[in-house]
Design an enzyme around this catalytic site. Structure first.
Site, short mmCIF file in Angstrom:
data_model
loop_
_atom_site.label_atom_id
_atom_site.label_comp_id
_atom_site.label_asym_id
_atom_site.label_seq_id
_atom_site.Cartn_x
_atom_site.Cartn_y
_atom_site.Cartn_z
N LYS A 115 0.82 -1.22 0.00
CA LYS A 115 0.00 0.00 0.00
C LYS A 115 0.85 1.27 0.00
O LYS A 115 0.47 2.26 -0.62
CB LYS A 115 -0.95 0.04 1.19
CG LYS A 115 -1.84 -1.18 1.38
CD LYS A 115 -2.62 -1.56 0.15
CE LYS A 115 -2.93 -3.04 0.13
NZ LYS A 115 -2.66 -3.74 -1.11
N HIS A 234 -15.63 -6.81 5.05
CA HIS A 234 -14.76 -6.69 3.88
C HIS A 234 -15.01 -7.74 2.83
O HIS A 234 -14.22 -7.93 1.91
CB HIS A 234 -13.28 -6.67 4.30
CG HIS A 234 -12.98 -5.58 5.28
ND1 HIS A 234 -13.04 -4.24 4.93
CD2 HIS A 234 -12.67 -5.61 6.59
CE1 HIS A 234 -12.76 -3.51 5.99
NE2 HIS A 234 -12.54 -4.31 7.02
N ARG A 291 -5.71 -7.87 -10.99
CA ARG A 291 -6.28 -9.14 -11.49
C ARG A 291 -7.67 -8.86 -12.06
O ARG A 291 -8.20 -7.76 -11.93
CB ARG A 291 -6.43 -10.11 -10.31
CG ARG A 291 -7.31 -9.51 -9.21
CD ARG A 291 -7.86 -10.50 -8.22
NE ARG A 291 -8.92 -9.87 -7.44
CZ ARG A 291 -8.74 -9.19 -6.33
NH1 ARG A 291 -7.54 -9.05 -5.82
NH2 ARG A 291 -9.76 -8.65 -5.70
C1 MV4 Z 1 -10.51 3.46 4.81
C2 MV4 Z 1 -11.74 3.69 5.45
C3 MV4 Z 1 -11.93 4.89 6.07
N1 MV4 Z 1 -10.95 5.82 6.04
N2 MV4 Z 1 -9.58 4.41 4.81
C4 MV4 Z 1 -11.13 -1.12 3.85
C5 MV4 Z 1 -10.56 -1.96 2.77
C6 MV4 Z 1 -9.53 -1.15 2.10
N3 MV4 Z 1 -9.50 -1.39 0.71
C7 MV4 Z 1 -9.88 0.25 2.44
N4 MV4 Z 1 -10.80 0.19 3.53
C8 MV4 Z 1 -11.16 1.32 4.18
N5 MV4 Z 1 -10.25 2.32 4.18
C9 MV4 Z 1 -9.80 5.55 5.42
N6 MV4 Z 1 -8.84 6.48 5.44
C10 MV4 Z 1 -12.70 2.67 5.44
C11 MV4 Z 1 -12.41 1.48 4.81
C12 MV4 Z 1 -13.44 0.50 4.86
C13 MV4 Z 1 -14.07 0.04 3.71
C14 MV4 Z 1 -13.71 0.48 2.45
C15 MV4 Z 1 -14.33 0.01 1.33
C16 MV4 Z 1 -15.36 -0.91 1.46
C17 MV4 Z 1 -15.73 -1.39 2.69
C18 MV4 Z 1 -15.10 -0.92 3.82
C19 MV4 Z 1 -15.48 -1.40 5.07
C20 MV4 Z 1 -14.86 -0.94 6.18
C21 MV4 Z 1 -13.84 0.00 6.08
#
Ligand code: MV4
Length: 495
Positions: A115, A234, A291
């Site tokens: 990341k 997730h 992917r």
């Molecule tokens: C975040 C966020 C809130 N703020 N970043 C979770 C998976 C990863 N791909 C990114 N994720 C998140 N990053 C910040 N700065 C909340 C999430 C997140 C989330 C994002 C996309 C879809 C579902 C989620 C469920 C919980 C938290």
């Protein structure tokens, strides 16, 4: 390219073989002992046994797969999703063996697999990033000033994590130091890499991802967005294209930024750039998935593009046959992932036998699956039974068609997430488009299912019909029977 090996199983292996077949390319399946009788093995022109059921002894054996590919004179290997699909070392080993890897370079995977390096690459191309620390946080003292500046709550993330793994929310300054230390040690033991970084916590984000496609001649296009905000822990449950809330202007902006992310890592092939969007519709780059994704069908439905064929064409060195301006969104598509899980029992995996398995049909309905009636769902892999995809001229038609398709889909022998999906389809927040990644926690509880469930008469009638049709089995299973066999042994494979 005359022959390709599909280093995967189930629905995605079948999906890839269908496109290959249409292109006149012959196919080689690989399989584990648990998948001997699987449709993907029967459908392929040739098939080779990899080993026992556990993925570590079968679908993850990269060297063995390459050995078979050489022996069978395979020209290309398609990894599907999960398993070896984002393993840079595997991609490199395939290429080193003189076989084409149908996917991006090992270098692109490496940049996007971490990341911090992904954010660094994106930053150089002016991609919007959530405010936060630059680089890995080593000592909490330096992080504290940045956190005060951006404001609490903040989110600590593991650089080697992804898909939500290794994240923790910090509400106030006093907790920061301790949380950083524990995040670092957790990241070390979970990923063998203790690098963590901090971002401002976006409280109610929506998950919007953009499909990109790039050839080896420098052409890069986006195929619009998918919205995947309905998730639980997730794990995506429902995806749609396009998003219900994105304007033409925002779509063009996000698409252009997604293409820039692809450019930032010299991407080749099909990839997905994931953003989160806040309530003011600001969007931020999160990660890139290097992917083909589970939810790619909704993009295929609204663009008319066969993404697997495009992946193969790009891998053969061909130029993209269309430009950005040729691409138009037509209609709307929704995908429901049908899991062998019990939504009434905290989505516990539910193993069992597909005693009755009748797919829905009709205009605008697509089912991507890898099982047939009578098969057991193996415990060793992802519990996804199928992907139910609908298409309509607009979102409402796709939604109503989904409800109809769910009602027409008959699965007896184990619990599935279909009634949960129907609950979502009928929920006001989903209908209006006013939802975010907290949909399940905010709006769902098992008791609510009973209000919308059509009733068990249908299922009872199916069982009677099945028995009358000559099924020798005299213990007809009610959908809840599998409860007794629930297990915690499922290998999570979030894709
Ligand atoms: C975040 C966020 C809130 N703020 N970043 C979770 C998976 C990863 N791909 C990114 N994720 C998140 N990053 C910040 N700065 C909340 C999430 C997140 C989330 C994002 C996309 C879809 C579902 C989620 C469920 C919980 C938290």
């Amino acid at each position: 390219m005359n022959k390709i090996l599909i280093a995967n199983r189930g629905e995605i292996a079948l999906r890839i073989m269908k496109s290959a077949k249409e292109m006149g390319i012959s196919t080689v399946a690989v399989y584990s002992e648990a998948d001997r009788n699987s449709p993907h093995v029967k459908y392929a022109d040739e098939a080779v046994l990899l080993g026992p059921a556990p993925s570590s002894q079968s679908y993850l054996l990269g060297d063995k797969i390459i050995e078979f590919a050489l022996k069978l004179k395979v020209d290309g290997i398609h990894p599907g999703y999960g398993f070896l699909s984002e393993n840079g070392a595997f991609a490199q080993a395939v290429e080193d063996a003189g076989i084409t890897f149908i996917g991006p370079s090992a270098d692109s995977m490496k940049i996007m697999g971490d990341k911090l390096s992904a954010k660094e690459a994106a930053k150089a191309f002016n991609i919007p990033l959530v405010p936060g620390t630059e680089g890995a946080v080593e000592n909490p003292a330096e992080a504290i000033d940045i956190c005060k500046e951006i404001g609490f709550p903040v989110l600590i993330k593991a650089s080697a994590g992804g898909g939500g793994k290794g994240m923790r929310i910090v509400e106030k300054e006093e907790e920061l130091e301790e949380q950083i230390h524990s995040a670092i040690s957790e990241a070390k033991s979970a990923f063998g890499n203790g690098a963590v970084f901090i971002e401002k916590y976006v409280a109610s984000p929506r998950h919007i991802e953009v499909q990109v496609l790039c050839d080896t001649h420098g052409n890069m296009v986006h195929l619009f967005e998918r919205e995947c905000s309905v998730q639980r822990r997730h794990q995506k449950v429902i995806e749609e294209a396009p998003s219900a809330i994105i304007s033409e202007q925002l779509r063009a902006e996000m698409g252009a930024k997604a293409v820039d992310v692809a450019r930032a890592c010299d991407y080749i092939g099909a990839g997905t750039v994931e953003f989160i969007m806040d309530e003011q519709h600001n969007f931020y780059f999160m990660e890139m998935n290097t992917r083909l994704q589970v939810e790619h069908p909704v993009t295929e439905m609204i663009t008319g593009i066969d993404l697997v064929k495009e992946q193969i064409r790009v891998a053969r060195g061909e130029k993209l046959s269309f430009s950005q301006d040729d691409l138009k969104i037509q209609g709307h598509s929704i995908e429901v992932r049908v899991y062998a899980e019990n939504a009434r029992e905290n989505f516990m995996p539910d193993i069992g036998n597909l005693r009755v398995y009748k797919r829905p049909h009709g205009v605008g309905v697509r089912v991507d699956d890898g099982f047939v009636e009578g098969m057991d769902i193996p415990i060793y892999y992802d519990p996804m039974i199928s992907k139910l995809v609908t298409y309509g001229k607009d979102r409402e038609e796709a939604r109503l068609r989904m409800i109809r398709a769910i009602e027409d889909y008959k699965i007896v022998g184990l619990s599935t997430t279909m009634e949960f999906a129907k609950f979502v389809m009928e929920h006001e927040a989903f209908i209006s488009g006013n939802f975010d990644t907290h949909f399940v926690n905010k709006h769902f509880s098992p008791e609510l299912l009973d209000k919308t469930t059509a009733g068990n008469e249908d299922i009872a009638a199916m069982i009677v019909a099945h028995l009358l049709a000559g099924n020798k089995e005299n213990k007809a299973a009610m959908p809840s029977e599998g409860k007794a066999a629930k297990t915690s042994k499922w290998k999570a494979n979030r894709v």
